[in-house]
Design an enzyme around this catalytic site. Structure first.
Site, PDB file in Angstrom:
ATOM      1  N   SER A 241      -4.404  -3.041  -5.297  1.00 43.06           N
ATOM      2  CA  SER A 241      -4.281  -1.740  -5.947  1.00 43.06           C
ATOM      3  C   SER A 241      -3.554  -0.787  -5.011  1.00 43.06           C
ATOM      4  CB  SER A 241      -5.657  -1.180  -6.285  1.00 43.06           C
ATOM      5  OG  SER A 241      -6.299  -0.759  -5.089  1.00 43.06           O
ATOM      6  N   LYS A 242      -3.299   0.402  -5.514  1.00 46.54           N
ATOM      7  CA  LYS A 242      -2.546   1.396  -4.735  1.00 46.54           C
ATOM      8  C   LYS A 242      -3.200   1.662  -3.385  1.00 46.54           C
ATOM      9  CE  LYS A 242       0.165   3.960  -8.008  1.00 46.54           C
ATOM     10  NZ  LYS A 242       0.054   4.936  -9.057  1.00 46.54           N
ATOM     11  N   ARG A 243      -4.517   1.524  -3.376  1.00 48.34           N
ATOM     12  CA  ARG A 243      -5.284   1.745  -2.147  1.00 48.34           C
ATOM     13  C   ARG A 243      -4.756   0.866  -0.991  1.00 48.34           C
ATOM     14  NH1 ARG A 243      -9.549  -1.390  -1.347  1.00 48.34           N
ATOM     15  NH2 ARG A 243      -9.372  -2.143  -3.478  1.00 48.34           N
ATOM     16  N   HIS A 244      -4.243  -0.340  -1.332  1.00 49.93           N
ATOM     17  CA  HIS A 244      -3.723  -1.231  -0.300  1.00 49.93           C
ATOM     18  C   HIS A 244      -2.347  -0.799   0.199  1.00 49.93           C
ATOM     19  CE1 HIS A 244      -6.610  -4.041  -2.322  1.00 49.93           C
ATOM     20  NE2 HIS A 244      -6.896  -4.259  -1.063  1.00 49.93           N
ATOM     21  N   GLY A 245      -1.725   0.156  -0.503  1.00 49.00           N
ATOM     22  CA  GLY A 245      -0.353   0.534  -0.158  1.00 49.00           C
ATOM     23  C   GLY A 245       0.586  -0.587  -0.546  1.00 49.00           C
TER      24      GLY A 245
END
Ligand code: GLU
Length: 466
Positions: A241-245
């Protein structure tokens, strides 16, 4: 295999090209290319509210960067709406679908009642077997007359046989009351019309496959081979997800990973061929089979990605790397190289590419060839340019003037001077390095001298000699 293989990549243009999407495209491309088949691109732009031309452009750009060429024209799903509607009517004519006049309120009421009674909330339309003479003059949807008995079995090449009981599926809407097709119908009609033989996509579509199969069967069409691939997970094992960059493909270009390395790494992300980690496109194409796709989610591993990229960089053609560097600089929104810098980089390439894994690293190693006189000397390098060292540099210049400009000769001369002065080679190499590059960490000194050439080398040495 006698049948010609046709695969497709069918992204929805609702955002950036996700790294998972890029891998899906790659698998389809490898499979088609490796079997003399066709790889098609369809933009699933029927959702007008969420689809944007920018997202479509990003998809095309991403595929181009990754080197995944598709055959023929890009298909726009939206432009095929009339054809989707035509098939819905054909299903009606075949008795495989029916007009349903139930209103939203009626469907809601059905669900409320089912909930209260503890029965299945799957909507069972009263119009399924209604006599057409009883049809009102009112808006209707076209629903699939789905089988209620038995089961629909998706023979998936990755997941195995996936069985869905037919009494778990409702009569899905194929055409809405405004005449627009549902996504489920559009995908099937497009895949059929495009002659798609193999559907390779993320396993988030596995449940859809059973429903889509029902449409194929209703139309008497051949069902494609399905391969639903597990999603990509982040380094922590959780769903990416975006959290992982770094979830968008364009970020990878901007980070400076070479496309060849990216292809290799993405191919290994969920697919394997024995223990092979590093391979060429040609090898991947000839090895790629659906049986090699794993059943558990693959984890992104940036260290592995870098290492694979480094190996591709090392064997890449020097000329071919040049436009890739330009592409990287543009993607990273960095200034383009000047003509002189490009010449310098090209000359340095054979001596630096083997130790760079990414383009930023390559540019860093090429620093000496990109800067112009007078070379800025950083603090650490300046320490190597004490008065004694400057004196030695001065003594070196006439020798260099007369040297034949090969790496071997240059090394021999510097060694000789070091011996004459009874100094270690490092005592000479360090100030030389500082004078040539203005830094203390650089490619080999003799490589730099060779790349810079006699005139520039002498000028830089003279700038620092005293
Ligand atoms: N448009 C779908 C998506 O982007 C893919 C549909 C398919 O591959 O069948 O997730």
């Amino acid at each position: 295999m006698s049948q010609k293989i046709v695969t497709r990549f069918a992204p929805s243009p609702t955002g950036y090209l996700h790294i998972g999407g890029a891998r899906t495209a790659l698998f389809n491309w490898l499979f088609a290319r490796g079997h003399g088949g066709t790889f098609l691109l369809r933009i699933e732009d029927t959702d007008r509210a969420r689809s944007t031309p920018e997202a479509t452009a990003a998809i095309l750009k991403g595929l181009e960067w990754l080197g995944l060429d598709y055959d023929g024209e890009v298909v726009s799903q939206f432009e095929r709406v009339p054809r989707h509607a035509e098939v819905a009517r054909e299903m009606l004519a075949r008795g495989a679908a029916y007009k349903c006049f139930s209103t939203q309120e009626e469907i809601e009421a059905f669900r409320e009642k089912a909930k209260a009674e503890g029965t299945s909330q799957l909507f069972r339309s009263p119009w399924r077997d209604a006599d057409p003479s009883t049809y009102p003059d009112a808006p209707y949807v076209i629903r699939l007359k789905a089988p209620r008995e038995g089961a629909t079995v998706v023979h998936d090449k990755v997941q195995g046989d996936v069985t869905v009981r037919n009494d778990q599926l409702d009569d899905m809407v194929c055409l809405r009351s405004d005449g627009t097709p549902t996504y489920m119908l559009a995908v099937v009609v497009d895949d059929h019309d495009m002659g798609v033989t193999h559907v390779i996509r993320g396993d988030d579509h596995l449940v859809n496959a059973a429903r889509q199969m029902q449409i194929y069967l209703a139309m008497g069409w051949d069902v494609p081979v399905y391969a639903h691939i597990p999603l990509i997970h982040g380094p922590d094992g959780k769903k990416l997800s975006k959290r992982h960059g770094a979830v968008g493909l364009e970020q990878y270009q901007a980070m400076g990973y070479p496309a060849a390395g990216m292809r290799n790494y993405l191919a290994r992300l969920g697919w394997s061929h024995g223990d092979d980690e590093f391979f060429t496109d040609e090898q991947a194409k000839s090895w790629f089979e659906l049986e090699g796709i794993g059943r558990s989610p693959a984890r992104l591993d940036f260290k592995k990605l870098e290492n694979i990229c480094g190996r591709h960089m090392a064997v890449a053609d020097d000329d071919a790397l040049m436009p890739q560097v330009a592409g990287y600089l543009e993607a990273a929104e960095l200034p383009a190289l000047t003509e002189t810098q490009a010449k310098g980089l090209r000359a340095a390439m054979p001596y630096i590419k083997a130790s760079a894994k990414t383009f930023p690293q390559l540019i860093e190693k090429a620093h000496f060839a990109l800067v112009q006189r007078p070379v800025d000397v950083d603090e650490k390098a300046a320490k190597q340019l004490d008065p004694v060292s400057r004196g030695i540099l001065k003594e070196l210049t006439p020798r260099l003037q007369n040297a034949s400009w090969t790496r071997e000769d240059l090394e021999a001369i510097v060694k000789q001077v070091a011996e004459e002065k009874d100094l270690g080679l490092g005592k000479l190499a360090s100030p030389l390095r500082a004078a040539l590059a203005g830094r203390s960490v650089t490619p080999g000194v003799f490589d730099m001298m060779y790349v810079l050439g006699r005139e520039e080398t002498l000028a830089r040495v003279n700038d620092q000699a005293a």
